[in-house]
Design an enzyme around this catalytic site. Structure first.
Site, mmCIF file in Angstrom:
data_model
loop_
_atom_site.group_PDB
_atom_site.id
_atom_site.type_symbol
_atom_site.label_atom_id
_atom_site.label_comp_id
_atom_site.label_asym_id
_atom_site.label_seq_id
_atom_site.Cartn_x
_atom_site.Cartn_y
_atom_site.Cartn_z
ATOM 1 N N LYS A 215 0.810 -1.260 -0.022
ATOM 2 C CA LYS A 215 0.164 0.091 -0.141
ATOM 3 C C LYS A 215 1.082 1.108 0.034
ATOM 4 O O LYS A 215 1.466 1.517 0.854
ATOM 5 C CB LYS A 215 -0.898 -0.007 1.302
ATOM 6 N N SER A 269 4.167 7.263 10.509
ATOM 7 C CA SER A 269 3.891 7.808 11.728
ATOM 8 C C SER A 269 3.989 6.653 12.875
ATOM 9 O O SER A 269 3.459 5.757 12.820
ATOM 10 C CB SER A 269 2.578 8.713 11.720
ATOM 11 N N GLU A 296 9.796 1.709 10.584
ATOM 12 C CA GLU A 296 10.680 2.796 11.130
ATOM 13 C C GLU A 296 9.604 4.136 11.262
ATOM 14 O O GLU A 296 8.949 4.367 9.875
ATOM 15 C CB GLU A 296 11.768 3.150 9.696
ATOM 16 N N CYS A 330 12.562 11.975 7.795
ATOM 17 C CA CYS A 330 12.400 11.255 9.172
ATOM 18 C C CYS A 330 13.661 11.698 9.916
ATOM 19 O O CYS A 330 13.583 11.841 11.112
ATOM 20 C CB CYS A 330 12.341 9.933 9.142
ATOM 21 N N GLU A 426 7.393 16.300 16.921
ATOM 22 C CA GLU A 426 7.851 16.107 15.484
ATOM 23 C C GLU A 426 6.934 17.034 14.514
ATOM 24 O O GLU A 426 5.560 17.023 14.917
ATOM 25 C CB GLU A 426 7.695 14.587 14.888
#
Length: 544
Positions: A215, A269, A296, A330, A426
């Protein structure tokens, strides 16, 4: 060329793909610009791909340019939950043949894909990444060309090393380990920000004999579509990787509840990963085997400067590490800790560079930055800046415009509050927050860096004093899975800096390394006895 050893073939050890310069007058610049013109002028129809068959639902969404959001690049079809089930069925059906192929035959598919990307497909994948993800030519080249090529070549090399790890035998017995693919299928969920991650997450498990339901991110559909086409051109059999774009929740509901789920390969996320892990944990009794969960996730990546740091190198690292690709990495630096003695020099250097940066359409190669990915990201990032106007000092940037594209100027904040929201959360955008500390409070600042954020992805220390480097390396041992000394915390290279973090940043399974590939195999130990015993009695049982 492959070299024969013990009846197997070994691929020549890989080297990192050279980065093309795209300098004025270079042939690669002219070629890519021509491809960008063609791709910008067309609208691509992007189907679902299940078992090698294109599927179109008519329920569609647009792929657009973030820097010109009215410009439609393509239309992609959304998969239904029923199609997710069909994709699982196709993966399970393909597994029987794919898992029976020799490693060499599976590897050949991805080595050919790497060679195609090195040559005839380079402009297409780079062009799609630039247009649909608003990456500059350099950011695209290091991501959607070089890193993908490196993943596909180095993964084969690391897999060969893994397969060669065999147990001890002697003349009476032969012991060996068979590295089987997992029983079932792997679910790969990929993000918008790196085309290389979209390439690696489905293909690393596939190389090891698994079949995959993939996906891709809805905001990077153009490059994902062309990656699928590239893999097909390289000879990937139908059903090995099934391309299932669509709304993530209903697709994941189907996939994560299936008894044949063998693993999840995820980048995205922390909140979504936590939710997936919770769903899997609550469903353990329904699975055929324990799913491998590899992820990750987020980061709140730091640069810590000591008083001995080189101000010019530090400032450059902040600008490159914090603002390339609009801070949507990231690994991007988003919080910096600078001693008061060198802050004025560092601050002025950063501000001067930020004021010099050009931002705009990435087809203009003079631009250092493009637009953030979509309106949702734009609103989140500008919300942080609006909040910071009340609680911190805006030293540069702090402006935005979404009339044509989702543009946010590179923004530098300064604060005296180490618990400021922008230092802790973040943001995933072009915002860097500086905390200025007293030089004498080095030890306390080390602890502050270590405990401020729940994440532990990347981080950097700048110091010329070796004792400070040693102290920081020790105090921040668990604060970053990728730790840099006198360098920016971005730009990990396959084969050089295996990438991944722990704490709330993921499982630290190091993409592009043997550590990651181990997660996609289930080992079977085989012992063959050449001289089996014929008497149940042992020597110790004999009469004295």
């Amino acid at each position: 060329m492959p070299a024969s050893f013990n009846g197997r073939s070994r691929v020549t050890p890989p080297v990192n793909e050279p980065i093309k310069s795209y300098a004025p007058g270079s042939p690669e610049r002219a070629s890519l610009k021509a491809t960008l013109d063609v791709m910008a002028a067309e609208q691509v129809d992007i189907p679902i791909v299940i078992g090698g068959t294109d599927v179109r639902t008519g329920d569609t969404a647009h792929a657009v340019m973030p820097h010109d959001h009215g410009h439609v690049l393509g239309t992609w079809h959304k998969a239904t939950p029923q199609m997710a089930t069909h994709a699982i069925d196709a993966a399970l059906a393909a597994h029987r043949e794919w898992a029976s192929w020799s490693f060499e035959d599976r590897a050949a598919v991805f080595l050919k894909a790497a060679e195609l990307l090195t040559t005839s497909w380079r402009d297409v994948i780079n062009g799609a990444t630039m247009l649909n993800q608003s990456k500059t030519v350099f950011q695209a080249e290091i991501d959607s060309a070089c890193e993908i090529i490196d993943f596909w070549r180095f993964n084969v090399h690391y897999a060969e090393e893994l397969l060669a790890e065999q147990p001890i035998s002697d003349r009476t017995m032969w012991n060996r380990v068979e590295y089987r693919g997992l029983e079932g299928f792997v679910y790969a969920v990929t993000p918008f920000n790196f085309t290389s991650i979209a390439a690696n997450l489905p293909t690393a498990p596939a190389l090891m004999g698994n079949t995959v339901v993939w996906k891709p991110a809805s905001s990077a559909m153009l490059s994902a579509h062309y990656l699928m086409k590239l893999l097909e051109a390289a000879g990937l059999p139908p059903g090995v990787i099934n391309f299932v774009p669509g709304d993530p929740a209903p697709i994941s509901d189907v996939v994560l509840s299936h008894p044949d789920l063998a693993g999840v390969h995820f980048t995205g996320s922390t909140a979504v990963f936590n939710s997936m892990w919770k769903t899997i944990g609550a469903s353990m009794s329904s699975y055929r085997s324990y799913p491998r969960i590899v992820g990750e996730t987020g980061g709140k990546d730091f640069i810590l400067a000591h008083a001995s740091a080189d101000p010019a190198a530090l400032a450059t690292a902040v600008v490159r590490g914090g603002f390339e690709f609009q801070g949507q990495k990231c690994s991007a630096a988003s919080r910096i800790y600078v001693p008061r003695s060198i802050w004025p020099d560092v601050r002025d250097r950063i501000v001067a560079m930020l004021n010099d940066i050009r931002m705009g359409d990435v087809r203009d190669f003079r631009n250092f930055m493009g637009a953030v990915i979509d309106e949702r990201a734009f609103d989140r990032i500008t919300g942080h800046i609006t909040d910071a106007r009340r609680t911190a000092r805006v030293l540069a940037g702090g402006e935005w415009d979404k009339s044509t594209g989702y543009f946010v100027k590179p923004t530098l904040l300064e604060t005296d509050d180490p618990t400021l929201r922008q230092l802790c959360e973040e943001i995933f955008g072009p915002v860097v927050t500086a905390y200025v500390y007293d030089d004498a409070r080095w030890a306390e600042t080390l602890e502050l860096v270590n405990t401020t954020s729940p994440y532990a992805l990347t981080g950097a220390v700048f110091a010329q004093d070796r004792r400070a480097v040693i102290e920081a390396s020790s105090a921040l041992r668990y604060a970053a899975g990728n730790f840099y000394i006198n360098d920016k915390p971005t730009g990990a290279v396959v084969g050089q800096q295996p990438f991944g973090g722990a704490r709330a940043s993921g499982t630290n399974d190091k993409a592009g390394s043997k550590l990651n590939l181990v997660r996609w195999v289930s080992a079977r130990t085989v012992k063959e006895n050449f001289n089996p015993p014929t008497d149940y009695r042992y020597p110790f049982m004999a009469q004295d």
